[in-house]
Design a protein around this motif. Structure first.
Motif, mmCIF file in Angstrom:
data_model
loop_
_atom_site.group_PDB
_atom_site.id
_atom_site.type_symbol
_atom_site.label_atom_id
_atom_site.label_comp_id
_atom_site.label_asym_id
_atom_site.label_seq_id
_atom_site.Cartn_x
_atom_site.Cartn_y
_atom_site.Cartn_z
ATOM 1 N N VAL A 117 72.673 -21.721 64.739
ATOM 2 C CA VAL A 117 72.962 -20.288 64.780
ATOM 3 C C VAL A 117 72.098 -19.549 63.765
ATOM 4 O O VAL A 117 71.524 -18.491 64.063
ATOM 5 C CB VAL A 117 74.470 -20.025 64.522
ATOM 6 N N GLU A 118 71.974 -20.118 62.587
ATOM 7 C CA GLU A 118 71.147 -19.505 61.545
ATOM 8 C C GLU A 118 69.693 -19.393 61.993
ATOM 9 O O GLU A 118 69.038 -18.358 61.790
ATOM 10 C CB GLU A 118 71.240 -20.354 60.263
ATOM 11 N N ILE A 124 73.992 -13.166 68.927
ATOM 12 C CA ILE A 124 73.669 -14.578 69.043
ATOM 13 C C ILE A 124 74.656 -15.163 70.049
ATOM 14 O O ILE A 124 75.865 -14.946 69.934
ATOM 15 C CB ILE A 124 73.832 -15.316 67.689
ATOM 16 N N TYR A 125 74.126 -15.879 71.031
ATOM 17 C CA TYR A 125 74.981 -16.495 72.041
ATOM 18 C C TYR A 125 74.987 -18.001 71.840
ATOM 19 O O TYR A 125 73.973 -18.607 71.480
ATOM 20 C CB TYR A 125 74.486 -16.170 73.451
ATOM 21 N N ILE A 126 76.133 -18.589 72.096
ATOM 22 C CA ILE A 126 76.294 -20.035 71.992
ATOM 23 C C ILE A 126 76.908 -20.529 73.299
ATOM 24 O O ILE A 126 77.930 -20.019 73.743
ATOM 25 C CB ILE A 126 77.224 -20.428 70.826
ATOM 26 N N ILE A 143 80.937 -19.961 61.869
ATOM 27 C CA ILE A 143 80.717 -21.062 62.810
ATOM 28 C C ILE A 143 81.058 -22.382 62.134
ATOM 29 O O ILE A 143 81.722 -23.238 62.710
ATOM 30 C CB ILE A 143 79.257 -21.074 63.333
ATOM 31 N N LEU A 158 75.554 -27.117 64.194
ATOM 32 C CA LEU A 158 75.717 -25.900 64.987
ATOM 33 C C LEU A 158 75.500 -24.671 64.117
ATOM 34 O O LEU A 158 74.844 -23.710 64.536
ATOM 35 C CB LEU A 158 77.096 -25.848 65.647
ATOM 36 N N SER A 159 76.008 -24.706 62.903
ATOM 37 C CA SER A 159 75.801 -23.597 61.972
ATOM 38 C C SER A 159 74.311 -23.383 61.711
ATOM 39 O O SER A 159 73.824 -22.249 61.698
ATOM 40 C CB SER A 159 76.547 -23.879 60.663
ATOM 41 N N VAL A 167 71.903 -22.449 71.646
ATOM 42 C CA VAL A 167 72.068 -21.206 70.894
ATOM 43 C C VAL A 167 70.819 -20.362 71.111
ATOM 44 O O VAL A 167 69.692 -20.867 71.049
ATOM 45 C CB VAL A 167 72.242 -21.505 69.382
ATOM 46 N N HIS A 198 69.360 -16.704 64.569
ATOM 47 C CA HIS A 198 69.480 -15.387 63.918
ATOM 48 C C HIS A 198 68.161 -14.978 63.267
ATOM 49 O O HIS A 198 67.821 -13.795 63.216
ATOM 50 C CB HIS A 198 70.604 -15.422 62.874
ATOM 51 N N HIS A 229 69.172 -16.082 70.709
ATOM 52 C CA HIS A 229 69.285 -14.721 70.179
ATOM 53 C C HIS A 229 68.941 -13.747 71.286
ATOM 54 O O HIS A 229 67.948 -13.918 71.987
ATOM 55 C CB HIS A 229 68.310 -14.561 68.999
#
Length: 154
Positions: A23-24, A61-63, A10, A19-20, A51, A27, A53
């Motif tokens: 996502v983390e 994981i959806y964005i 990402i 954004l990274s 974001v 997750h 899960h």
């Protein structure tokens, strides 16, 4: 045209640490609130990212990304326009007020009707100045309100 991003992280695909991090967090199973951020994939874009899960068979994981670049540019243009108009109104209003007050102060032989009209001019100039100030305040408040209203539906 967006290049093929398959296999990239990402962070590598978007150049967005925010954004990274979102996502983390997703997750790890944490709740992630939608956030406005900048993505620098190709040209710089202002986006609202959501974001989440999904505990499904494939554990994904959806964005969801809403591009807000054009809207933000229009908001800036509108805000700049209102600020410029407000500023441009102030100068002639201040001049009209100063000239009117000068006439009131420097002309001892004014008739009561003339004094009444000149005072009315001062009052109306003050009213227009307040309207201009209110317009600028409203524009700033509206811009801030729009920044806070982030879509939350997935």
């Amino acid at each position: 045209m967006v290049p093929n991003l398959v296999g990239q992280s990402i962070l590598g695909a978007t150049l967005s640490r925010e954004l990274s991090d979102m996502v983390e967090s997703a997750h790890k199973g944490l709740r992630v609130d939608p956030n406005e951020l900048t993505i620098r994939q190709g040209k710089e874009r202002s986006v609202i990212a959501k974001v989440w899960h999904a505990n499904t068979l494939h554990d994904r994981i959806y964005i969801s990304i809403y591009d807000m670049t054009d809207l933000r540019r229009l908001e800036r243009a509108r805000k700049d326009f209102v600020a410029n108009v407000s500023h441009e109104f102030r100068t002639p209003m201040a001049t009209i007020r100063a000239m009117t007050e000068t006439i009131l102060d420097d002309q001892p032989d004014l008739q009561a009707t003339q004094i009444q009209y000149l005072n009315k001019i001062v009052n109306e100039v003050d009213r227009l100045t307040r309207i201009s100030d209110d317009l600028l305040t409203l524009s700033v408040a509206e811009s801030n309100l729009r920044r806070c209203s982030i879509p939350t539906n997935s």
